[in-house]
Design a protein around this motif. Structure first.
Motif: not given
Length: 352
Positions: A49, A81, A161, A174
């Motif tokens: 991630r 991320g 992420v 995301r």
């Protein structure tokens, strides 16, 4: 008929004390026999991630000479991320240039810099960005986890992420969760100050909060002076006497060993971390030689009686450079720790 008596010898029941002693003996034996060299080229990259990451050492690394270190590299093409956890974290920039946002504030960095995530109430929400689309940025996170376990709970909140991970997992969005500040809010502390020792703690707290407002969150490597000391050539990034950096949980410096030269010889408690930034050579620990090269980790075994060690550069034409760190216990346990800190032989470059 005479009776024969049989005397049985009973094994005493093992006490908690016996178990504690045995556990220490097992742990000490494991460290004495643990890996001193960790080779980076043997380790896999993973996409998670946060981005593309290679773990050198984790909490599960029990087969090494100095357990407790959490060390990984991250390669950033666009950006990482975004997540939040408690700070007290050190990130050494190995290549490229970019910036990090920490609780909404931008901090620019480039190769050779040290980025710091401070320890603050509520933790730090942060994300890392690459400024050069043609070359990925590369950095290494170096942390000693027992330090943080003693004072903070371990938690991570993911907010966004990494784009490559999102594409791989076919995610349209995301964003993971809304950013919520979990810092406990309190009323302004305007209580009167007296002359008690408790009041002294509050004054120290106020001084530290004021220092944090102006602390450096990026220590620029190109601005650091070269120090020549009995161990050799150092550039200090974090030191107990440096009051203007964002965290003091570790001591961090880069040590340079000129071509064909060597460091000083030192007795030290052990547990010290080294990462080979450049060059090749060897480290002699208690008479045993351990060879190393670029992108490898050298760990000094943690030993109650200490370890005698010295570094050698095996290339006569090129310098070797080591990123070095150890927990900053100077004002807690003392500089000597349990073994004493002794210089047994100075580096050739030292003229003191």
């Amino acid at each position: 008929m005479s009776e024969r008596r049989i005397t049985r010898t009973e094994t005493p029941m093992e006490t908690d004390y016996d178990q504690a002693v045995r556990a220490k003996e097992i742990r000490n034996k494991r460290m004495a026999e643990g890996r001193v060299i960790v080779k980076g080229e043997d380790l896999p990259w993973e996409l998670n991630r946060q981005g593309r990451i290679k773990f050198f050492l984790t909490d599960r690394s029990e087969d090494v000479a100095a357990p407790g270190w959490l060390v990984f590299q991250q390669e950033i093409h666009k950006h990482s991320g975004m997540h939040r956890h408690q700070g007290g974290t050190f990130i050494f920039i190995l290549g490229g240039k970019g910036y990090s946002t920490v609780n909404g504030v931008r901090h620019d960095w480039e190769a050779g810099d040290l980025a710091i995530l401070p320890m603050v109430p509520g933790g730090v929400a942060h994300q890392h960005f690459n400024l050069d689309p043609t070359v990925p940025a590369l950095w290494m996170r170096v942390g000693y986890t027992p330090n943080k376990r003693l004072v903070v709970a371990n938690w991570i909140e993911q907010f966004e992420v990494n784009p490559d991970w999102a594409d791989k997992n076919k995610l349209q969005d995301r964003k993971v969760a809304p950013i919520v500040n979990h810092a406990r809010t309190t009323n302004k502390d305007d209580s009167p100050r007296g002359n008690t020792l408790f009041d002294a703690l509050l004054r120290l707290r106020d001084e530290q909060r004021e220092q944090m407002k102006h602390a450096r969150m990026v220590v620029q490597g190109k601005l650091l002076p070269l120090e020549i000391n009995p161990m050799g050539l150092f550039r200090w990034y974090v030191h107990p006497d440096m009051k203007d950096v964002g965290c003091h949980a570790q001591m961090i410096y880069v040590q340079e060993i000129p071509g064909g030269s060597r460091s000083g010889k030192q007795l030290h408690q052990g547990g010290r971390f080294h990462y080979v930034l450049e060059g090749k050579g060897s480290t002699v620990i208690d008479g045993v030689r351990h060879d190393w090269e670029e992108n490898e980790i050298i760990l000094l075994p943690l030993s109650s009686h200490g370890v005698v060690h010295q570094h050698y550069n095996s290339d006569p034409s090129k310098p070797a450079r080591l990123l070095v760190s150890e927990p900053n216990w100077v004002h807690v346990w003392g500089v000597d720790l349990g073994s004493g800190l002794e210089m047994l032989e100075p580096a050739p470059e030292y003229q003191g």
